[in-house]
Design a protein around this motif. Structure first.
Motif, PDB file in Angstrom:
ATOM      1  N   ARG A 124       0.667  33.350   1.837  1.00  0.00           N
ATOM      2  CA  ARG A 124      -0.796  34.016   1.794  1.00  0.00           C
ATOM      3  C   ARG A 124      -1.889  34.546   2.318  1.00  0.00           C
ATOM      4  NH1 ARG A 124       1.803  30.083  -1.724  1.00  0.00           N
ATOM      5  NH2 ARG A 124       0.103  28.382  -0.934  1.00  0.00           N
ATOM      6  N   LEU A 125      -2.145  32.841   3.202  1.00  0.00           N
ATOM      7  CA  LEU A 125      -2.985  33.063   4.709  1.00  0.00           C
ATOM      8  C   LEU A 125      -3.568  34.423   4.770  1.00  0.00           C
ATOM      9  CD1 LEU A 125      -5.469  31.962   5.507  1.00  0.00           C
ATOM     10  CD2 LEU A 125      -4.525  30.942   6.402  1.00  0.00           C
ATOM     11  N   ALA A 126      -2.186  34.791   5.974  1.00  0.00           N
ATOM     12  CA  ALA A 126      -1.719  35.863   6.846  1.00  0.00           C
ATOM     13  C   ALA A 126      -1.986  37.075   5.725  1.00  0.00           C
ATOM     14  CB  ALA A 126      -0.278  35.760   6.854  1.00  0.00           C
ATOM     15  N   ASP A 127      -1.331  37.564   4.492  1.00  0.00           N
ATOM     16  CA  ASP A 127      -1.639  38.257   3.626  1.00  0.00           C
ATOM     17  C   ASP A 127      -3.490  38.776   3.290  1.00  0.00           C
ATOM     18  OD1 ASP A 127       1.188  38.670   3.224  1.00  0.00           O
ATOM     19  OD2 ASP A 127       0.842  38.315   1.438  1.00  0.00           O
ATOM     20  N   ALA A 128      -3.806  37.632   3.004  1.00  0.00           N
ATOM     21  CA  ALA A 128      -5.224  37.361   2.684  1.00  0.00           C
ATOM     22  C   ALA A 128      -6.566  38.042   3.958  1.00  0.00           C
ATOM     23  CB  ALA A 128      -5.883  35.861   2.488  1.00  0.00           C
TER      24      ALA A 128
END
Length: 95
Positions: free
Chosen positions: A51-55
């Motif tokens: 999720r952090l990588a996508d954000a």
């Protein structure tokens, strides 16, 4: 000093960038500390990392959109134009 009035779509992009920055900070704060993982006190959160990588990818896309905008590129004073953009984006959110 020039009076900079950013275009509405750029103000919206700046608002989205501000939100993306906050989302990255929030997601990062929810992950276990690397030191805790190394000590065996926490498990890696692979879903949270994704999720952090996508954000972060979305934040990078928005940064390219804002910083690559022709309005900013053509400004006589880039810093003043960027400050006017940020002020407009935050004023729009506050109202």
């Amino acid at each position: 000093m020039a009076d900079y009035v950013p275009p509405a779509e750029l103000v919206e992009a700046q608002q989205a960038l501000d939100a993306a920055m906050r989302a990255c900070e929030q997601l990062a704060s929810e992950l276990p500390a690397w030191s805790a993982i190394q000590r065996g006190e926490a498990e890696p959160d692979l879903d949270g990392e994704q999720r952090l990588a996508d954000a972060r990818a979305e934040r990078a896309r928005l940064m390219d959109r804002v910083y690559g905008d022709e309005w900013l590129k053509r400004a006589d004073n880039w810093l003043q134009a960027k400050q006017a953009l940020e002020k407009a984006a935050r004023a729009d959110v506050a109202s």
